[in-house]
Design an enzyme around this catalytic site. Structure first.
Site, PDB file in Angstrom:
ATOM      1  N   PRO A  17     -46.348 -15.411  25.591  1.00  0.00           N
ATOM      2  CA  PRO A  17     -46.528 -16.759  26.157  1.00  0.00           C
ATOM      3  C   PRO A  17     -46.610 -16.666  27.676  1.00  0.00           C
ATOM      4  O   PRO A  17     -45.752 -16.055  28.309  1.00  0.00           O
ATOM      5  CB  PRO A  17     -45.267 -17.507  25.708  1.00  0.00           C
ATOM      6  CG  PRO A  17     -44.249 -16.432  25.487  1.00  0.00           C
ATOM      7  CD  PRO A  17     -45.000 -15.231  25.015  1.00  0.00           C
ATOM      8  N   MET A  18     -47.666 -17.256  28.252  1.00  0.00           N
ATOM      9  CA  MET A  18     -47.843 -17.219  29.711  1.00  0.00           C
ATOM     10  C   MET A  18     -48.318 -18.579  30.186  1.00  0.00           C
ATOM     11  O   MET A  18     -49.335 -19.093  29.703  1.00  0.00           O
ATOM     12  CB  MET A  18     -48.861 -16.150  30.109  1.00  0.00           C
ATOM     13  CG  MET A  18     -48.387 -14.729  29.914  1.00  0.00           C
ATOM     14  SD  MET A  18     -49.665 -13.509  30.367  1.00  0.00           S
ATOM     15  CE  MET A  18     -50.694 -13.557  28.894  1.00  0.00           C
ATOM     16  N   GLU A  42     -45.567 -21.927  27.317  1.00  0.00           N
ATOM     17  CA  GLU A  42     -44.412 -22.785  27.095  1.00  0.00           C
ATOM     18  C   GLU A  42     -44.781 -24.247  27.337  1.00  0.00           C
ATOM     19  O   GLU A  42     -45.352 -24.598  28.376  1.00  0.00           O
ATOM     20  CB  GLU A  42     -43.264 -22.402  28.045  1.00  0.00           C
ATOM     21  CG  GLU A  42     -42.045 -23.313  27.909  1.00  0.00           C
ATOM     22  CD  GLU A  42     -41.068 -23.168  29.060  1.00  0.00           C
ATOM     23  OE1 GLU A  42     -39.875 -23.437  28.860  1.00  0.00           O
ATOM     24  OE2 GLU A  42     -41.503 -22.796  30.169  1.00  0.00           O
ATOM     25  N   GLN A  86     -44.671 -21.965  21.467  1.00  0.00           N
ATOM     26  CA  GLN A  86     -43.451 -21.808  22.267  1.00  0.00           C
ATOM     27  C   GLN A  86     -43.131 -23.096  23.000  1.00  0.00           C
ATOM     28  O   GLN A  86     -43.997 -23.669  23.667  1.00  0.00           O
ATOM     29  CB  GLN A  86     -43.547 -20.680  23.289  1.00  0.00           C
ATOM     30  CG  GLN A  86     -42.180 -20.449  23.958  1.00  0.00           C
ATOM     31  CD  GLN A  86     -42.191 -19.490  25.120  1.00  0.00           C
ATOM     32  OE1 GLN A  86     -42.781 -19.770  26.146  1.00  0.00           O
ATOM     33  NE2 GLN A  86     -41.525 -18.350  24.964  1.00  0.00           N
ATOM     34  N   CYS A 115     -37.376 -17.739  30.645  1.00  0.00           N
ATOM     35  CA  CYS A 115     -38.099 -18.087  31.875  1.00  0.00           C
ATOM     36  C   CYS A 115     -37.120 -18.362  33.015  1.00  0.00           C
ATOM     37  O   CYS A 115     -36.255 -19.230  32.908  1.00  0.00           O
ATOM     38  CB  CYS A 115     -38.977 -19.310  31.651  1.00  0.00           C
ATOM     39  SG  CYS A 115     -39.900 -19.807  33.125  1.00  0.00           S
ATOM     40  N   HIS A 182     -37.485  -9.624  26.849  1.00  0.00           N
ATOM     41  CA  HIS A 182     -38.068  -9.179  28.116  1.00  0.00           C
ATOM     42  C   HIS A 182     -37.022  -8.293  28.789  1.00  0.00           C
ATOM     43  O   HIS A 182     -35.943  -8.774  29.136  1.00  0.00           O
ATOM     44  CB  HIS A 182     -38.413 -10.378  28.997  1.00  0.00           C
ATOM     45  CG  HIS A 182     -39.111 -10.002  30.267  1.00  0.00           C
ATOM     46  ND1 HIS A 182     -39.967 -10.865  30.918  1.00  0.00           N
ATOM     47  CD2 HIS A 182     -39.110  -8.855  31.008  1.00  0.00           C
ATOM     48  CE1 HIS A 182     -40.434 -10.271  32.006  1.00  0.00           C
ATOM     49  NE2 HIS A 182     -39.921  -9.052  32.082  1.00  0.00           N
TER      50      HIS A 182
END
Length: 490
Positions: A17-18, A42, A86, A115, A182
């Site tokens: 997800p970006m 997101e 997401q 995030c 991550h």
């Protein structure tokens, strides 16, 4: 609930997800090049709960549209069994509401817990959740029990390996299908080394699939590097972010495609699915990187429309052909819709071609107010408005029932409020009743307002009770009809 889906998170190569990157064109291109699963960017729960689900017959997509008509999330059949939605959320019930809204159109639901950006953490979302394991457990448990699609979450690592492993074990007990990790702490950035050892410790501590993320800087430059990163972390799968943003053909076993070919492929999807040109431009700029100062890069930077972007990449003919196809399809669908409207037309409905223009009326005076006043004077039940939205163009039409007679405008409007005002105008004009326009000689509602304003001023000057009786207020408040508005079948 049991998970009823073919989606599996073992042995997969996944588009991460970006924000601003993971929109439909990039997701589809990644699938073309070999990605097994794609995550959308997101999307915040509160924003999604304001959206309506709309079938876009021209693009053949499902759109989730905000009140301002902006498409917040767009998806299509091509990715339905491969896309994970997401969301950013810090509330279990809101998260469940969003999940139920999109459940039938996606393959899974993910909660962003990694995030570090302020826009996410200030609302208690993203990496802020890492310090509130009770809330994490509440959100994930609610989702797992509430919907049939698999639930995942994406985290960052904590300051210590032990704390990270303990958190993941607690997350595993909620029943989620997989966890993406991550391998950086929330204060670390891409230039910091990814902590493969921590991801490996997690992989060895839990039985659910662990998806390793964060290897673009240190590991992943070509397809073979994906397996190297997977082995270094002992993860079940690998999630790729920036390496895929720079060139989504990173998922291609046979090797990277030339950037020009990749960008043209991206543009085709952007045009085909009517992606907003600013988003298209942003993603192309991420691909060009050091070439942004070239002649082509400068032209891209100056482009102010999808058409201009296509011209930069010598794809003007493709743009014209595709838009012509869409216009023809839209015209055809509009004709079909009109034919259906004609066939289903209720002969008992009185119709006129009218629209409400507020510039033709005094401030705070509307046809609906006049119609309500007339009904009260004539001792009729208050007007009942039934409003539907046409999926093709998202325009509205309203039918008002007064004294068992129905009225509507033949013109569709861009909002529910305008459609209801137009219906009220049709009724008032049919009845020969004043509608409150500025051009009418007398406006008794304005005079009535003036009298009551003068009374309030008099009462204030003489120290009397300023509270206005509720029965007087009611004369000037439009009745809402939301509870009586059926939805048009999708």
């Amino acid at each position: 609930m049991t998970v009823n889906t073919p989606l599996c998170f073992r042995g997969k190569k996944i588009l991460a997800p970006m924000v601003r990157v993971g929109t439909l064109p990039m997701r589809l291109l990644a699938l073309d090049y070999g990605a097994d699963i794609v995550y959308c960017e997101e999307l915040i729960d509160i924003k999604m709960l304001q959206c309506k689900r709309v079938i876009n017959e021209v693009l053949e997509t499902v759109d989730f549209v905000a009140p301002n008509e902006r498409v917040v999330f767009r998806t299509c059949e091509r990715e339905r069994h491969r896309v994970v939605f997401q969301m950013g959320s810090a509330d279990a019930e809101r998260a469940l509401a969003v999940a139920k809204l999109v459940e039938s159109d996606v393959a899974g639901i993910d909660i962003n817990m990694g995030c570090p950006k302020e826009y996410s953490t200030k609302g208690g979302m993203g990496a802020a959740l890492l310090s509130d394991p009770d809330k994490i457990e509440s959100i994930l448990t609610t989702l797992v029990k509430g919907i049939c699609k698999p639930i995942t979450c994406k985290i960052r690592i904590l300051p210590s390996v032990e704390d990270t492993v303990n958190l993941v074990k607690r997350i595993e007990k909620t029943g989620i299908a997989a966890i993406a990790v991550h391998g950086r702490k929330k204060e670390e950035r891409p230039q910091h080394p990814v902590h493969c050892d921590v991801i490996k410790a997690i992989s060895e501590a839990v039985s659910i699939p662990v998806i390793a993320n964060g290897g673009s800087h240190d590991f992943i430059k070509e397809y073979a590097d994906i397996e190297t990163f997977q082995k270094a972390t002992a993860a079940s799968s690998v999630m790729i972010a920036r390496a895929a943003m720079w060139n989504p053909s990173i998922f291609r076993k046979e090797g990277l495609f030339p950037l020009k070919e990749v960008m043209q492929g991206y543009i085709k999807y952007a045009v085909r699915y009517d992606n907003h040109y600013t988003n298209t431009k942003y993603c192309l700029c991420q691909m060009l990187r050091e070439q942004l100062e070239t002649t082509q890069g400068k032209k891209l930077h100056a482009a102010q429309s999808t058409q201009e972007i296509c011209e930069v990449f010598e794809m003007a003919d493709f743009y014209e052909e595709t838009t012509a196809i869409f216009e023809a399809k839209k015209t055809s669908l509009e004709t079909e819709t009109q034919d259906e409207d004609d066939q289903m037309e209720d002969p008992d409905v009185i119709k006129m071609a009218v629209r409400f223009d507020k510039r033709e009326y005094p401030p705070q005076i509307t046809p609906k107010m006049y119609l309500l006043e007339w009904c009260r004077k004539e001792k009729h039940p208050q007007p009942v408005y039934e409003t539907v939205q046409r999926p093709l163009d998202r325009l509205f039409c309203s039918v008002v029932t007064v004294a068992e007679q129905k009225y509507r405008s033949t013109l569709w409007d861009k909002s529910k409020k305008l459609a209801e005002q137009a219906a009220a105008i049709v009724c008032l004009r049919t009845l020969g009743v004043r509608e409150g326009k500025l051009c009418e000689e007398e406006n008794h509602l304005i005079n009535k307002r003036k009298r009551e304003d003068q009374e309030r001023l008099y009462n204030r000057d003489h120290g009397e009770d300023l509270a206005e009786p509720s029965h007087k207020k009611a004369n000037f408040i439009e009745e809402t009809s939301d509870m009586n508005v059926p939805r048009m079948p999708r």
